[in-house]
Design an enzyme around this catalytic site. Structure first.
Site, short mmCIF file in Angstrom:
data_model
loop_
_atom_site.label_atom_id
_atom_site.label_comp_id
_atom_site.label_asym_id
_atom_site.label_seq_id
_atom_site.Cartn_x
_atom_site.Cartn_y
_atom_site.Cartn_z
N LYS A 175 0.86 -1.20 0.00
CA LYS A 175 0.00 0.00 0.00
C LYS A 175 0.88 1.23 0.00
O LYS A 175 2.07 1.18 0.38
CB LYS A 175 -0.93 0.03 1.22
N ASP B 289 -1.90 -1.33 10.73
CA ASP B 289 -1.92 -1.27 9.27
C ASP B 289 -2.44 -2.56 8.62
O ASP B 289 -2.33 -2.71 7.41
CB ASP B 289 -0.50 -1.02 8.74
O1 C5P Z 1 -0.02 -0.99 15.39
P1 C5P Z 1 1.43 -1.26 15.20
O2 C5P Z 1 1.90 -2.47 15.95
O3 C5P Z 1 1.83 -1.27 13.78
O4 C5P Z 1 2.19 -0.02 15.84
C1 C5P Z 1 3.54 -0.05 16.14
C2 C5P Z 1 3.86 1.14 17.02
O5 C5P Z 1 3.74 2.36 16.26
C3 C5P Z 1 2.95 1.32 18.22
O6 C5P Z 1 3.38 0.60 19.33
C4 C5P Z 1 3.06 2.83 18.46
O7 C5P Z 1 4.25 3.13 19.15
C5 C5P Z 1 3.20 3.39 17.06
N1 C5P Z 1 1.91 3.83 16.50
C6 C5P Z 1 1.35 5.00 16.97
N2 C5P Z 1 0.16 5.42 16.44
C7 C5P Z 1 -0.45 4.72 15.47
C8 C5P Z 1 0.10 3.53 14.96
C9 C5P Z 1 1.31 3.11 15.51
O8 C5P Z 1 1.90 5.66 17.84
N3 C5P Z 1 -1.60 5.19 14.96
#
Ligand code: C5P
Length: 341
Positions: free
Chosen positions: A10, A136
């Site tokens: 994406k 994501d």
């Molecule tokens: O959701 P995911 O595991 O991909 O997110 C990884 C990290 O990225 C989270 O632990 C957070 O620190 C950060 N994040 C965030 N805000 C989001 C998505 C991710 O702060 N909307």
């Protein structure tokens, strides 16, 4: 039985980061768009009770931290199934590249595993499991053009935008998304200004921070910009042929001035990425941007020929550039399944 599924990447058409939340995530607004570049995921099941991940790329973890492993565990649990699951990742997409490869790989695993087990989760369960593995992931259960809100995991299918020619540049830089969010927090005054505003502070000297828009104000503004852009699309192109619809989409997108907030923290750290965006623009891109937190950059072009020419020019400059196209929701699902045997 082995099921092979294409795991498409994406890009983000604009990405706006709001305030840091109590749970450590950030509210955001983005338009996700699936593209034709992909990895291939092969899932096979047999008698047993073990999950194994196979990948020749040394940058991909093979243990329980792998998103494919994590989703397989949850799918088996939800379905009450017991199997030995083998997940092979044929890696072509960049690792930590901002094109959602690890997230897409996980969703492809879910889709393939359901087929291999000949069992189906409900739509709601799929989205819940995907969101539990990462913000994501859910977009890949929709495909095409997708609105992302909340922490990015709340997804809504948008009017399917016509396929647009593009060039993707993948520099050899891995950007950590959590680190990029932390850098954003260091750059933006957020909760502090909210508190000061609500306290009123009559007569107090107004900190310069107060003159900057609040995170929530920005998201509202962005919502308006996105809504205006998206609602203009059917009028500009519903009856037109794909090519001119794509052209309208591009001009409208350029006019909105839609941006990716991550550029403001990632470009100062890696100035070469800003230079690549400039090169994409010089090569004729109508709209160029960082995807997610990077390091992948993309440029949208008016035609496949223009994109191919630009990709050649960038490769001559020593960049890893490839011409491709965006993928509509229909094509995303039609092309996702490779084979079962
Ligand atoms: O959701 P995911 O595991 O991909 O997110 C990884 C990290 O990225 C989270 O632990 C957070 O620190 C950060 N994040 C965030 N805000 C989001 C998505 C991710 O702060 N909307």
């Amino acid at each position: 039985m082995t099921v092979a599924v294409r795991s498409f990447a994406k890009i983000n058409l604009g990405l706006y980061i709001g305030a840091a939340r109590a749970d450590g995530y950030h509210d955001l607004r983005t338009v996700y768009q699936t593209i034709a570049l992909h990895d291939v995921i092969r899932v096979s099941v047999e008698r047993g009770s073990r999950i194994e991940v196979l990948c020749k790329d040394p940058r991909v973890p093979l243990d329980s931290s792998n998103t494919c492993y994590r989703i397989a565990e949850r799918v088996l649990d939800e379905l009450g199934a017991k199997s030995k699951v083998s997940i092979e990742i044929e890696k072509r997409l960049p690792v930590q590249g901002g094109v959602g490869a690890a997230s897409s790989n996980a969703v492809a695993t879910l889709v393939a595993l359901e087929r291999a087990l000949k069992k189906k989760l409900s739509g709601d369960a799929r989205l819940r499991i995907a969101a539990a593995v990462g913000s994501d992931l859910p977009l890949f259960l929709v495909g095409g053009t997708v609105l992302g809100v909340g922490r990015g995991e709340e997804v809504y299918p948008l009017l399917d935008l016509p396929s647009v020619s593009m060039v993707v540049v993948t520099p050899e830089i891995g950007v950590s998304t959590p680190k990029a969010f932390a850098d954003w927090d260091a750059l933006m005054p957020q909760d502090k200004t909210t508190e000061l505003r609500s306290a009123g502070q009559p007569g107090a000297a107004v900190p310069t921070q107060l003159t900057q828009p609040l995170a929530s104000d920005r998201l509202l503004e962005v919502g308006r910009v996105l809504s205006a852009w998206l609602s203009s699309l059917p009028n500009t192109g519903a009856s037109a042929k794909g090519g001119s619809r794509a052209g309208n989409l591009l001009s409208d997108l350029v006019r909105t001035g839609i941006e990716n907030d991550f550029e403001r923290v990632v470009f100062p750290k890696y100035p070469e990425l800003r230079d690549i965006k400039g090169e994409l623009e010089r090569a004729g891109s109508r709209y160029a941007s960082l995807s997610g937190s990077g390091s992948t950059l993309y440029g949208l072009f008016r035609s496949p020929a223009e994109a191919a020419k630009a990709a050649r020019r960038l490769r001559k400059q020593g960049l890893k550039a490839v011409a491709t196209r965006t993928l509509t929701r229909q094509k995303y699902w039609k092309q996702s399944l490779v084979a079962s045997r």
